[in-house]
Write an enzyme that holds these catalytic residues in place. Structure first.
Site, PDB file in Angstrom:
ATOM      1  N   TYR A   1      -8.089  59.967 -39.790  1.00  0.00           N
ATOM      2  CA  TYR A   1      -9.248  59.066 -39.774  1.00  0.00           C
ATOM      3  C   TYR A   1      -8.839  57.650 -39.340  1.00  0.00           C
ATOM      4  CZ  TYR A   1     -13.453  56.756 -41.714  1.00  0.00           C
ATOM      5  OH  TYR A   1     -14.597  56.018 -41.896  1.00  0.00           O
TER       6      TYR A   1
ATOM      7  N   LYS B   1     -10.128  55.511 -36.097  1.00  0.00           N
ATOM      8  CA  LYS B   1     -10.837  54.234 -36.238  1.00  0.00           C
ATOM      9  C   LYS B   1     -10.053  53.090 -35.575  1.00  0.00           C
ATOM     10  CE  LYS B   1     -14.463  55.759 -38.400  1.00  0.00           C
ATOM     11  NZ  LYS B   1     -15.783  55.681 -37.757  1.00  0.00           N
TER      12      LYS B   1
END
Ligand code: NAD
Length: 244
Positions: free
Chosen positions: A152, A156
């Site tokens: 993740y 990002k």
């Protein structure tokens, strides 16, 4: 004519609130969703109650052909896309030692490749119009990293690099590209955490609370508006001071 905003993954959580906030501002709204459900109908209903048009377009952002099709559906219906909000995102948290290759790839495919897939198709129209706003939803963990979120965080952080590069590429066409990095926001994404853990995290935030979807949507509204016409390539933190 109303301005038009396309928001991905907009049937719940932060995406839904962004759609409602922009509807309140008088934008016609295109909401992208992956699967039909009650949340979609409810979101559509509350947007239309704000007396603007709402078009729901189905598509998985990690699938390029889906994105090409649904962006065209929005253009066919509204004739333009003034604001794109890349919000769709998933997590598959686990420590690297337990993380399967698929866990890594799926998160990158939805969060980062998905942002590319939708943006690439929308930018074609924005370049012709010589105006546009692109707002990408990143995360503070894309800047600071987080144990258990290597996939993740990488997705990002990638969104931030993507945002800055596009801001440089598209500035001469008057297309402004920025990212919003939310901290710890109350949605179904954070609902999976135990109450004690949520309380612990909230205590560690200078403003001593989790953020709301409204906290994020208000910043997106600003980045979509004329008030931010000299801002591009920036990452705005909405995190109660978590990261400084
Ligand atoms: P959420 O799970 O409530 O919403 C995510 C939305 O994305 C859902 O509507 C889901 O259906 C949609 N989606 C997922 N995969 C998709 C796909 N392949 N194609 C199309 N749509 C898809 O979570 P949220 O908290 O509202 O998250 C919204 C965004 O904000 C995400 O990008 C998330 O990473 C980011 N974010 C959230 C937090 C937080 O604390 N909640 C913090 C930082 C960043």
């Amino acid at each position: 004519m109303n301005k038009v905003a396309l928001i991905t993954g907009a049937t719940r959580g932060i995406g839904r609130q962004i759609a409602l906030t922009l509807a309140q501002e008088g934008y016609d709204i295109a909401i992208n969703y992956r699967t039909e459900n009650d949340e979609l109908e409810e979101t559509k209903k509350i947007i239309e109650e704000r007396n603007v048009k709402c078009l729901a377009v189905q598509g998985d952002v990690s699938n390029y052909d889906d994105c090409e099709r649904f962006v065209k559906e929005v253009i066919d219906k509204f004739g333009t896309i003034d604001v794109l909000v890349n919000n769709a995102g998933i997590t598959k948290d686990t420590l690297l030692m337990r993380m399967k290759k698929e866990d890594f790839e799926q998160v990158i495919d939805v969060n980062l490749v998905g942002t590319f897939n939708v943006t690439k198709n929308v930018v074609t129209y924005m370049m012709k119009a010589r105006t546009g706003r692109i707002i990408n939803i990143s995360s503070v963990v894309g800047i600071a990293g987080n144990a258990g979120q290597a996939n993740y965080s990488a997705s990002k952080a990638g969104i931030i690099g993507f945002t800055k590069s596009l801001a440089k590429e598209l500035a001469s066409r008057n297309i402004l590209v920025n990212a919003v990095a939310p901290g710890f926001i109350e949605t179904s994404m954070t609902d999976v955490l135990k109450d004690e853990i949520k309380e612990e995290i909230a205590k560690s935030i200078p403003l001593k609370r989790m953020g709301t979807t409204e906290d994020v949507a208000k910043v997106v509204k600003f980045l979509a508006s004329e008030d931010s016409s000299y801002i591009t390539g920036q990452v705005i933190h909405v995190d109660g001071g978590m990261l400084m």
